[in-house]
Design an enzyme around this catalytic site. Structure first.
Site, PDB file in Angstrom:
ATOM      1  N   TYR A  80       7.303   8.221  -2.999  1.00  0.00           N
ATOM      2  CA  TYR A  80       8.048   7.330  -3.900  1.00  0.00           C
ATOM      3  C   TYR A  80       9.223   8.109  -4.498  1.00  0.00           C
ATOM      4  CZ  TYR A  80       4.147   3.950  -3.871  1.00  0.00           C
ATOM      5  OH  TYR A  80       3.178   3.039  -3.509  1.00  0.00           O
ATOM      6  N   LEU A 125       1.943 -10.794  -5.738  1.00  0.00           N
ATOM      7  CA  LEU A 125       2.645 -12.064  -5.927  1.00  0.00           C
ATOM      8  C   LEU A 125       3.251 -12.560  -4.614  1.00  0.00           C
ATOM      9  CD1 LEU A 125       4.364 -11.339  -9.352  1.00  0.00           C
ATOM     10  CD2 LEU A 125       2.260 -12.624  -8.924  1.00  0.00           C
TER      11      LEU A 125
END
Length: 307
Positions: free
Chosen positions: A70, A227
């Site tokens: 990341y 989501l």
């Protein structure tokens, strides 16, 4: 027995855990955690990134998901600076890919046993830890993203052998699996799997059997894409009319409803929504307190039949 019967709902500092508490590798952690991937958006403002992490801890978050790749180590460096031992935060990292700044993509697969070991050593160094509490082994057999080819096609047993060795050496505390099928989970369980991190949401429930096994075995279920997929062309939870109607009636956002549904759908769900924005962080944490009624849950569950 509900999770609140067994696990404490306050952190080491006494802050309420958003969503309550559940077990991860022998630790009680907040059911609404924090994913560090979006921190790389603050690469030019390290102080702001540190402040986001500190605010998450203040809000009761004590489960943070990260990876060495990341931001080419930026997220891990921020966590090293922001977190204190007394915070009691359980840091979870992942291996199976590595940064590739000179390549055609920012990532390359790193599935071979020696690469898994190298990745864990890199995570230990950038996090400044002697032991990473949990490390997820991300498989690359199927799904969105990079798919293993050539020498990156590695047998799961060979990967788990090095993960178990690293656990025995004390470099990792526990082993998780990511992007795995039900059969792969069953195959890996003798190694002592504490969590499964798969793509899963209200609009993507193909893994219901895998989730059910995790509930039965007390394995934490940590959905990514909670989501809906970030890739174009896939359904989004926040676009569903039933989700929008529920949000309007509750005075909440559609995203909060989608996260709350996950928490109520199964007791072992641990969320790791990521953000680089303070207001968004607070909204995600607040989803842990959003109660969905029986009729509302039924209306959301019915979305599955309409897919």
């Amino acid at each position: 027995m509900s999770h609140t019967d067994t696990f404490t709902d306050t952190t080491a500092s006494g802050a309420p855990r958003p969503g309550g508490g559940w077990q991860l590798a022998g630790h009680t952690v907040s059911r609404v955690g924090f994913g560090a991937m979006q921190l790389e958006r603050l690469d030019g403002d390290r102080a702001a990134a540190v402040a986001i992490v500190r605010r998450a801890v203040e809000l009761g978050v004590d489960h943070i998901d990260t990876a060495e790749f990341y931001g080419y180590g930026f997220a891990n460096g921020v966590l090293r600076e922001a977190l204190r031992e007394e915070d009691g935060v359980v840091v979870v990292s992942k291996v199976g890919a590595a940064p590739d700044p000179g390549g055609p993509r920012p990532l390359r697969l790193a599935q071979r046993p020696e690469e898994l070991r190298e990745a864990i050593e890199a995570n230990l160094a950038s996090l400044g830890l002697d032991q990473i509490p949990v490390v997820n082994l991300r498989r690359a057999d199927a799904g969105a993203g990079l798919i293993a080819e050539g020498d990156q096609i590695v047998d799961l047993d060979d990967q788990l052998a090095v993960m178990v060795a690293l656990r025995d050496e004390g470099k990792i505390g526990a082993i998780g699996l990511s992007n795995v099928s039900l059969a792969q989970l069953r195959r890996g369980m003798p190694a002592g799997i504490v969590c499964v991190q798969n793509a899963y949401s209200l609009v993507a429930r193909d893994d219901e059997e895998t989730l059910a096994l995790c509930v039965e075995e007390g394995i934490a279920w940590v959905p990514y894409f909670p989501l809906g997929s970030a890739f174009p062309g896939f359904p989004k939870v926040t676009d569903q009319p039933a989700v929008r109607a529920a949000a309007e009636s509750l005075g909440a956002s559609p995203a909060q409803v989608g996260l709350a549904w996950l928490l109520q759908h199964a007791p072992n769900v641990l969320l790791i929504p990521g953000t680089a924005d303070g207001a968004h962080l607070e909204a995600n944490v607040a989803a842990g307190s959003l109660a969905l009624s029986g009729p509302t849950m039924a209306s959301l569950d019915a979305i599955r039949a309409s897919r």
